[in-house]
Design a protein around this motif. Structure first.
Motif, short mmCIF file in Angstrom:
data_model
loop_
_atom_site.label_atom_id
_atom_site.label_comp_id
_atom_site.label_asym_id
_atom_site.label_seq_id
_atom_site.Cartn_x
_atom_site.Cartn_y
_atom_site.Cartn_z
N GLN A 24 0.77 -1.16 -0.06
CA GLN A 24 -0.14 0.10 -0.10
C GLN A 24 0.79 1.38 -0.08
OE1 GLN A 24 -2.71 0.44 3.46
NE2 GLN A 24 -4.39 -0.21 2.28
N THR A 26 0.86 5.26 0.64
CA THR A 26 -0.17 6.39 1.05
C THR A 26 0.65 7.39 1.09
OG1 THR A 26 -0.05 5.45 3.19
CG2 THR A 26 -2.00 5.15 2.22
N GLY A 27 0.22 8.78 1.32
CA GLY A 27 1.23 10.01 1.60
C GLY A 27 0.09 11.07 2.03
N PHE A 28 1.20 12.22 2.37
CA PHE A 28 0.56 13.37 3.06
C PHE A 28 1.41 14.52 3.03
CE2 PHE A 28 2.78 11.47 6.58
CZ PHE A 28 3.22 12.29 7.21
N GLN A 62 4.30 7.05 2.50
CA GLN A 62 4.37 5.87 3.31
C GLN A 62 4.03 4.50 2.55
OE1 GLN A 62 2.82 5.65 7.22
NE2 GLN A 62 1.26 3.91 6.90
N ARG A 64 3.61 0.30 2.76
CA ARG A 64 3.31 -0.57 3.68
C ARG A 64 3.22 -1.88 3.10
NH1 ARG A 64 -0.57 -1.56 8.69
NH2 ARG A 64 -1.06 -3.51 8.34
N ASP A 66 2.52 -5.87 3.32
CA ASP A 66 2.18 -7.12 4.27
C ASP A 66 2.72 -8.19 3.85
OD1 ASP A 66 0.38 -5.46 5.65
OD2 ASP A 66 -1.21 -6.08 4.31
N GLN A 76 8.16 5.34 6.18
CA GLN A 76 7.42 6.63 6.04
C GLN A 76 8.44 7.48 5.77
OE1 GLN A 76 5.36 9.60 8.73
NE2 GLN A 76 3.96 8.10 8.42
N TRP A 91 9.47 7.18 9.91
CA TRP A 91 9.17 5.87 10.43
C TRP A 91 9.92 4.72 9.64
CZ3 TRP A 91 5.14 5.18 14.60
CH2 TRP A 91 4.54 6.22 14.77
N TYR A 93 9.66 0.69 10.24
CA TYR A 93 9.73 -0.43 11.20
C TYR A 93 9.04 -1.80 10.69
CZ TYR A 93 4.90 0.96 11.42
OH TYR A 93 3.78 1.56 10.93
N LYS A 105 6.20 -3.09 17.41
CA LYS A 105 7.11 -2.73 16.34
C LYS A 105 8.53 -2.65 16.76
CE LYS A 105 3.66 0.40 14.54
NZ LYS A 105 2.78 1.20 15.52
N TYR A 116 -0.39 14.40 20.11
CA TYR A 116 -0.33 14.35 18.74
C TYR A 116 1.19 13.93 17.95
CZ TYR A 116 -4.96 16.34 18.21
OH TYR A 116 -6.26 16.40 18.31
N ASP A 118 2.43 10.97 17.53
CA ASP A 118 2.25 10.01 16.27
C ASP A 118 2.24 10.41 14.96
OD1 ASP A 118 3.00 7.99 18.13
OD2 ASP A 118 1.18 7.06 18.03
N PHE A 119 1.23 11.61 14.80
CA PHE A 119 0.89 12.11 13.79
C PHE A 119 1.58 13.55 13.49
CE2 PHE A 119 -2.83 12.71 16.19
CZ PHE A 119 -2.88 11.22 16.72
N VAL A 122 1.38 15.07 10.20
CA VAL A 122 0.35 15.00 9.25
C VAL A 122 -0.79 15.97 9.72
CG1 VAL A 122 -1.46 13.28 8.68
CG2 VAL A 122 0.79 12.31 9.56
#
Lengths: 380, 134
Positions: A24, A26-28, A62, A64, A66, A76, A91, A93, A105, A116, A118-119, A122
């Motif tokens: 996956q 994703t991003g920001f 980011q 990821r 699986d 990230q 990140w 991990y 992790k 806040y 962790d993000f 973001v």
């Protein structure tokens, strides 16, 4: 080298994604323009009197993958305008999801200081243009190590508890001179709980053995030791000194109202590092896609003048006492922030934000400043 | 009295979603029926398994989205997207899928173990199993 590695991993994961559905991406990001409207510099930013389009802008991807039902790998990579958009791992991990709420992790993660943390970058995840600098001013935000967490529901309460352990090594600036820090034996515990989806409470505690080698400090330390005051040098410097952090937070998100409060206390024993008590309160009111908000924040950093008292008050030591007093006093801070913010959700995953902050610094010989910033934040 | 009844009826009508729908999983999934809290927990990323498999949460853009988000999940639009961004960028959950319409939800759900989505009433067929009615 770091950026080459980051891009290499991204390319490899991107290539893998065309073969496997389990990758996956994703991003920001955010593009922010800011300036100092009164004063010469603004704390927590690189702004001056001109409009700046880079300092608070950033772009993150980011990826990821699986590995199987329980294991995943996540990277990230954040490119910050402040660092010339040089990509860096925020990140990286390997994660394990054991089911029944258990997870762990190993790798690079955020230190769970704040509500806040962790993000932190973001922008889409929070109401302000930037998390309130009164509290969000730690010189580092990552550690390398392990973490384990347990999430559970009990009636209308949904809770997370976690523990972390690892270390942080970073380069920073102290009095505009290079310094290197090491936080060894960094361990922490945090717990957060949400009631009926509108009330959130959080508490965190962290400790570490702090060592800092700062060019700005070395001349004073050498003078103290050279005059036979090694004990005083010990009381000033950071040499595996025990640092503690306590954070408390509450958030109410009910109907049109948003209320957030955070309080933190940071101390480092046997060092000139001031005892820091810092907090803020935010109130916001949602009107359709608009969320005007106001934040009041305080930094109350108590210096340790008692260190100077360790030196005998005799004329030959006046210079050394003055130098020590100067360094100790430089840690004092008595500052207040008033921020007026606006968030406008223009589309799903895109928001426009504005912030006007008045910064008042009541520490002797210091300057006030006001700053204006506007930006667009997004996720994909 | 009559006026109160009329107001109550109007309030009820205003509260009722314009569309009715179903939360669905694959026809062969072992996931049993869910209550509203169970559906919320999955669509807010708190429950991470569906039918014993890692959850794959499927949102859709069709007209059933608004009544589902505001009536069942309790958060909608940007607030819901913001909530998920907090989960995804901290590794607490996998990013949800966001597909076009009922047909795309059914295709995704039927072919993906652990997938869960929502569709309008009339779209329900044998490829999916209903676990919640809204």
């Amino acid at each position: 080298m770091k950026s080459v590695l980051a891009l290499g991993i991204l390319a490899a994961l991107a290539a893998a994604s065309t073969h496997a559905q389990s990758v996956q991406i994703t991003g920001f990001g955010q593009m922010v323009a800011g300036t100092v409207t009164d004063g010469t510099a603004f704390p927590g930013t690189g702004y001056d009197g001109d409009w700046d389009f880079k300092d608070e802008s950033l772009f993150a991807l980011q990826v990821r993958g699986d590995l199987n039902d329980q294991w995943s790998a996540t990277a990230q990579i954040v490119a910050r305008g402040r660092e010339d958009f040089e990509p860096e791992f925020a990140w990286a991990y390997v994660g394990w999801n054991g089911g029944n709420g258990w997870s762990a992790k190993a790798g690079r993660q955020r230190v769970p200081f704040f509500r806040y943390s962790d993000f932190l970058e973001v922008g889409y995840a929070f109401p302000w243009l930037r998390p309130p600098h009164a509290v969000y001013n730690a010189t580092f935000s990552n550690y390398d190590g392990i973490s384990a967490a347990y999430a559970f529901a009990s009636g209308d309460w949904f809770s997370n508890v976690g523990v972390i352990g690892g270390k942080n090594e970073d380069d920073l600036l102290i009095s505009n001179l290079p310094a290197s820090q090491e936080l060894a034996s960094l361990v922490g515990v945090y717990a957060d709980t949400t009631y009926a989806d509108w009330l959130s409470l959080r508490a965190s505690y962290l400790r570490a053995d702090v060592t800092v080698d700062a060019q700005a400090l070395n001349p004073l330390l050498a003078a103290l030791r050279g005059n036979g005051f090694a004990g005083v040098a010990e009381a000033v410097d950071f040499s595996e000194d025990s640092g503690q952090f306590i954070g408390l937070a509450a958030e109410v998100n009910r109907g049109s109202w948003l209320l957030i409060g955070e309080w933190t206390k940071t101390t480092i024993d046997d060092s000139y590092y001031a005892d820091r008590t810092q907090y803020y309160v935010t109130g916001g009111y949602r009107i359709g896609a608009w969320m005007p908000n106001v934040t009041w924040g305080r930094r109350d950093n108590e210096a340790k003048p008692e260190i100077v008292g360790l030196l005998p008050n005799v004329p030959p030591l006046a210079g050394l006492r003055a130098a020590t007093a100067g360094v100790v006093a430089s840690e004092a801070l008595d500052a207040t922030y008033w921020s007026y913010g606006l968030r406008w959700d223009v589309a799903t995953n895109v928001a426009l934000k504005a912030d006007y902050t008045l910064y008042t610094n009541d520490t002797p010989a210091s300057a006030d400043a006001d700053s204006l910033a506007v930006g667009v934040v997004f996720t994909f | 009295m009559k006026r109160i009844l009329t107001i109550a009826a109007l309030a009820f009508l205003a509260a009722s979603p314009a569309f009715a729908g179903k939360v669905v999983v694959a026809a062969n999934s072992s996931q049993g029926a869910l209550d509203k809290a169970g559906v919320q927990a999955i669509f807010l990323g708190r429950t991470t398994t569906v039918g014993g498999q890692p959850a794959v949460v499927v949102f859709q853009k069709g007209p059933v989205r608004a009544p589902f988000e505001s009536g069942v999940v309790g958060r909608a639009g940007a607030q819901l997207a913001s909530h998920w961004s907090r989960l995804v960028f901290t590794g607490r959950a996998k990013a949800p899928e966001d597909v076009a319409d009922d047909a795309a939800v059914k295709a995704k759900v039927a072919s993906t173990p652990g997938a869960i989505g929502y569709i309008s009433d009339e779209a329900v067929d044998a490829t999916v199993k209903v676990v919640f009615d809204f």
